[in-house]
Design a protein around this motif. Structure first.
Motif, PDB file in Angstrom:
ATOM      1  N   HIS A 106       0.820  -1.197   0.000  1.00  0.00           N
ATOM      2  CA  HIS A 106       0.000   0.000   0.000  1.00  0.00           C
ATOM      3  C   HIS A 106       0.862   1.257   0.000  1.00  0.00           C
ATOM      4  CE1 HIS A 106       0.715  -1.356   4.169  1.00  0.00           C
ATOM      5  NE2 HIS A 106       0.931  -0.069   4.412  1.00  0.00           N
ATOM      6  N   ILE A 107       0.267   2.363  -0.397  1.00  0.00           N
ATOM      7  CA  ILE A 107       0.959   3.643  -0.339  1.00  0.00           C
ATOM      8  C   ILE A 107       1.364   3.915   1.103  1.00  0.00           C
ATOM      9  CG2 ILE A 107       0.683   6.136  -0.629  1.00  0.00           C
ATOM     10  CD1 ILE A 107      -1.150   5.592  -2.978  1.00  0.00           C
ATOM     11  N   ASP A 108       2.591   4.338   1.285  1.00  0.00           N
ATOM     12  CA  ASP A 108       3.129   4.609   2.614  1.00  0.00           C
ATOM     13  C   ASP A 108       2.201   5.549   3.385  1.00  0.00           C
ATOM     14  OD1 ASP A 108       4.713   4.894   4.812  1.00  0.00           O
ATOM     15  OD2 ASP A 108       6.258   6.089   3.844  1.00  0.00           O
ATOM     16  N   GLY A 109       1.705   5.069   4.526  1.00  0.00           N
ATOM     17  CA  GLY A 109       0.844   5.895   5.364  1.00  0.00           C
ATOM     18  C   GLY A 109      -0.641   5.737   5.102  1.00  0.00           C
ATOM     19  N   ALA A 110      -1.013   4.962   4.088  1.00  0.00           N
ATOM     20  CA  ALA A 110      -2.428   4.795   3.767  1.00  0.00           C
ATOM     21  C   ALA A 110      -3.128   3.930   4.812  1.00  0.00           C
ATOM     22  CB  ALA A 110      -2.594   4.158   2.390  1.00  0.00           C
ATOM     23  N   VAL A 111      -4.381   4.241   5.083  1.00  0.00           N
ATOM     24  CA  VAL A 111      -5.223   3.379   5.896  1.00  0.00           C
ATOM     25  C   VAL A 111      -6.023   2.478   4.959  1.00  0.00           C
ATOM     26  CG1 VAL A 111      -5.371   5.093   7.735  1.00  0.00           C
ATOM     27  CG2 VAL A 111      -7.156   5.003   5.985  1.00  0.00           C
ATOM     28  N   ASP A 112      -6.709   1.502   5.506  1.00  0.00           N
ATOM     29  CA  ASP A 112      -7.494   0.598   4.670  1.00  0.00           C
ATOM     30  C   ASP A 112      -8.981   0.708   4.999  1.00  0.00           C
ATOM     31  OD1 ASP A 112      -6.945  -0.482   7.191  1.00  0.00           O
ATOM     32  OD2 ASP A 112      -7.140  -2.542   6.506  1.00  0.00           O
ATOM     33  N   PHE A 113      -9.775   0.654   3.956  1.00  0.00           N
ATOM     34  CA  PHE A 113     -11.237   0.570   4.074  1.00  0.00           C
ATOM     35  C   PHE A 113     -11.694  -0.143   2.815  1.00  0.00           C
ATOM     36  CE2 PHE A 113     -15.650   1.810   3.888  1.00  0.00           C
ATOM     37  CZ  PHE A 113     -16.046   1.861   5.224  1.00  0.00           C
ATOM     38  N   SER A 114     -11.728  -1.472   2.882  1.00  0.00           N
ATOM     39  CA  SER A 114     -11.925  -2.291   1.692  1.00  0.00           C
ATOM     40  C   SER A 114     -13.362  -2.275   1.208  1.00  0.00           C
ATOM     41  CB  SER A 114     -11.511  -3.734   1.992  1.00  0.00           C
ATOM     42  OG  SER A 114     -11.813  -4.585   0.918  1.00  0.00           O
ATOM     43  N   ALA A 115     -13.524  -2.256  -0.115  1.00  0.00           N
ATOM     44  CA  ALA A 115     -14.853  -2.377  -0.710  1.00  0.00           C
ATOM     45  C   ALA A 115     -15.483  -3.717  -0.353  1.00  0.00           C
ATOM     46  CB  ALA A 115     -14.760  -2.226  -2.229  1.00  0.00           C
ATOM     47  N   ASP A 116     -14.666  -4.714  -0.027  1.00  0.00           N
ATOM     48  CA  ASP A 116     -15.193  -6.018   0.370  1.00  0.00           C
ATOM     49  C   ASP A 116     -16.048  -5.919   1.629  1.00  0.00           C
ATOM     50  OD1 ASP A 116     -13.876  -7.163  -1.761  1.00  0.00           O
ATOM     51  OD2 ASP A 116     -12.175  -7.869  -0.577  1.00  0.00           O
ATOM     52  N   TRP A 117     -15.727  -4.959   2.492  1.00  0.00           N
ATOM     53  CA  TRP A 117     -16.476  -4.830   3.744  1.00  0.00           C
ATOM     54  C   TRP A 117     -17.913  -4.385   3.490  1.00  0.00           C
ATOM     55  CZ3 TRP A 117     -12.291  -1.530   6.734  1.00  0.00           C
ATOM     56  CH2 TRP A 117     -11.090  -2.254   6.776  1.00  0.00           C
ATOM     57  N   LEU A 118     -18.128  -3.704   2.379  1.00  0.00           N
ATOM     58  CA  LEU A 118     -19.475  -3.223   2.066  1.00  0.00           C
ATOM     59  C   LEU A 118     -20.425  -4.366   1.733  1.00  0.00           C
ATOM     60  CD1 LEU A 118     -18.505  -0.233  -0.258  1.00  0.00           C
ATOM     61  CD2 LEU A 118     -18.962  -0.150   2.197  1.00  0.00           C
ATOM     62  N   LYS A 119     -19.872  -5.541   1.447  1.00  0.00           N
ATOM     63  CA  LYS A 119     -20.682  -6.682   1.002  1.00  0.00           C
ATOM     64  C   LYS A 119     -20.918  -7.703   2.114  1.00  0.00           C
ATOM     65  CE  LYS A 119     -18.454  -6.209  -3.532  1.00  0.00           C
ATOM     66  NZ  LYS A 119     -17.419  -5.252  -3.098  1.00  0.00           N
ATOM     67  N   VAL A 120     -20.385  -7.432   3.309  1.00  0.00           N
ATOM     68  CA  VAL A 120     -20.533  -8.375   4.425  1.00  0.00           C
ATOM     69  C   VAL A 120     -21.997  -8.440   4.854  1.00  0.00           C
ATOM     70  CG1 VAL A 120     -19.934  -8.792   6.843  1.00  0.00           C
ATOM     71  CG2 VAL A 120     -18.175  -8.038   5.238  1.00  0.00           C
ATOM     72  N   LYS A 121     -22.474  -9.657   5.109  1.00  0.00           N
ATOM     73  CA  LYS A 121     -23.853  -9.835   5.558  1.00  0.00           C
ATOM     74  C   LYS A 121     -23.912  -9.680   7.071  1.00  0.00           C
ATOM     75  CE  LYS A 121     -25.056 -12.918   1.731  1.00  0.00           C
ATOM     76  NZ  LYS A 121     -25.525 -14.271   1.334  1.00  0.00           N
ATOM     77  N   ASP A 122     -24.441  -8.550   7.504  1.00  0.00           N
ATOM     78  CA  ASP A 122     -24.512  -8.236   8.932  1.00  0.00           C
ATOM     79  C   ASP A 122     -25.596  -7.189   9.130  1.00  0.00           C
ATOM     80  OD1 ASP A 122     -24.093  -7.172  11.555  1.00  0.00           O
ATOM     81  OD2 ASP A 122     -22.024  -7.862  11.512  1.00  0.00           O
ATOM     82  N   LYS A 123     -26.528  -7.448  10.026  1.00  0.00           N
ATOM     83  CA  LYS A 123     -27.625  -6.513  10.264  1.00  0.00           C
ATOM     84  C   LYS A 123     -27.129  -5.178  10.798  1.00  0.00           C
ATOM     85  CE  LYS A 123     -31.120 -10.090  11.107  1.00  0.00           C
ATOM     86  NZ  LYS A 123     -32.085 -10.671  12.081  1.00  0.00           N
TER      87      LYS A 123
END
Length: 458
Positions: free
Chosen positions: A85-102
């Motif tokens: 990843h770019i030095d210093g970048a945080v992560d917020f993956s698009a995969d998390w948007l698809k998690v099945k959770d109420k």
């Protein structure tokens, strides 16, 4: 009366008209590059590599990696020249948007808060496929974020002078795409084995469907009660031979829940298997990727020799005597790190129906875990992949854990701590190990010093 000169006047009109057209064209072009997602209902701007670079250390800006956790860790996915990843970048993956959770939206909003992705900042969301950043940008826009910019990280990765970071041992934690490629390419001739690990002989999840070629491992094959320590070294060698594992075998482990896979992985590394991998995200990641699923039961294939004397890596797992030395270390060069819930650590609950005593080994330090003995939310992302390693280390430092010390992780019976040890190994931490017996073993002897309640000092 003077005659009007018509040609200069006509040229002036033409010049003004051309200038007006050019201005309109430039404005439209600027609009296309700066707000190229307007037509999709979002107010997201594009941004150049130079602008990303110039704002890299600007506290009013934040760089966000929206790709899979594997790409963030270091795998060169989607055609990038350099992984990580770019030095210093945080992560917020698009995969998390698809998690099945109420409670998904609440959890996503908490992730944004924890990562300091706030509405007052300029936010650069990047990927290498044009899809992940778009999905995250749309989510941010719907959440009221205004200053969002999209960027293609392939441009950054192509320039070696621009800083990128990867975890030193990121290859220990593998993406499902790598597993799929390994199966299809037969690992270029190198021997490999795929195992689904869980507790119990019946292996119901395995029978419902598994990665093609996978063989089931019951965790009873590597540990035994009532302490639930690993088996004796001679028994572990028999286990390896029965499953066709040698010191040179590439062993790939996964599960419907990954915790048993990490437990087996740590024991194999202790034994001396040089190349042990765990599938990041487990079986769910495989199924979500749409790869082939097999239902027939695959038999174990035995080998005659492990190849080295077991254990070849004896310091990777320690026992009670050394754990007591670490807990009583007055020189503060080693730390016994508790990977249990806060309620277990403080003695409100033992965490297990078969463990009666409550508390912790005196001198140990809380290293976080999750809500109960079956969860590790503090170390996993929403899709059950490994949490950002820098956040893990920052969490430990905040609780007074010196990362330069020898760190011995323990939990109740070794499963949670094994997963955290593996993550520490992925991060390149050198002096780390598992205290195998954990609280279960420690609490069996009343002579072992115990503490309860909140610690008075960190």
């Amino acid at each position: 009366m003077r005659k009007i000169q018509k040609w200069p006047f006509l040229l002036l009109i033409i010049f003004c008209f051309v200038s007006l057209l050019a201005a309109c064209s430039n404005n439209e072009s600027s609009k296309d590059t700066k707000t190229d997602n307007k037509k999709n209902g979002t107010d997201v701007k594009s941004i150049s590599t130079e602008d990303v670079k110039s704002n890299l250390n600007n506290e009013d800006w934040i760089i966000v990696d929206t790709r899979s956790n594997d790409a963030y860790n270091g795998w060169p996915i989607d055609g990038v020249k350099r992984g990580g990843h770019i030095d210093g970048a945080v992560d917020f993956s698009a995969d998390w948007l698809k998690v099945k959770d109420k409670q998904l939206d609440n959890k996503l909003q908490q992730e944004l808060k924890d990562k300091d992705i706030t509405k007052d900042k300029h936010i650069v969301v990047y990927d290498a496929n044009g899809k992940d950043s778009k999905e995250v940008a749309e989510y941010l826009s719907k959440s009221g974020f205004k200053n969002v910019y999209q960027y293609d990280v392939k441009e950054w990765a192509a320039k070696n002078e621009l800083p990128m970071e990867s975890y030193p041992n990121y290859e220990m934690l593998v993406p499902v795409s790598w597993v799929n490629d390994t199966i299809k390419k037969d690992n270029d001739g190198k021997p490999y084995k795929i195992f689904e690990a869980s507790w119990g002989d019946e292996a119901q999840d395995y029978k419902k469907g598994h990665i093609p070629g996978a063989v089931h491992i019951n965790t009873d094959e590597v540990e035994e009660g009532p302490v639930w320590n690993r088996l004796k070294d001679a028994e572990l060698e028999k286990f390896a031979l029965k499953n066709g594992i040698t010191t040179d075998t590439t062993v790939i482990l996964y599960g419907s829940d990954s915790m048993p896979a990490f437990r087996v992985a740590v024991i194999l590394k202790y034994m001396g298997v040089e190349d042990v991998r765990v599938v990041n995200g487990g079986y769910t990641a495989w199924a979500n990727a749409g790869f082939d699923i097999e239902k027939k039961e695959n038999n174990k294939e035995a080998v005659a020799s492990f190849g080295v004397k077991v254990p070849a890596n004896p310091d990777y797992i320690i026992d009670l005597a050394e754990a007591k030395e670490i807990a009583d270390d007055h020189n503060k060069v080693s730390t016994l790190v508790d990977i249990r819930s806060w309620d277990e650590f403080t003695g409100k609950t033992s965490g297990y129906d078969y463990i009666e005593p409550k508390g912790r080994p005196a001198g140990s330090v809380w290293g976080h875990a999750g809500s109960d003995n079956s969860n590790l939310e503090d170390f996993r992302n929403l899709d059950n992949t490994m949490r950002n390693g820098y956040e893990i280390q920052k969490m430990w430092e905040k609780d007074g854990i010196n990362l330069e010390n020898k760190l011995a992780f323990y939990c109740g019976t070794g499963w949670r701590a094994a997963e955290v040890l593996f993550y520490a190994d992925v991060l390149g931490m050198k002096n780390v190990c598992l205290y195998d017996g954990g609280w279960n073993e420690w609490s069996m002897d009343p002579a072992n010093p115990v503490e309860t309640g909140e610690p008075t000092t960190k």
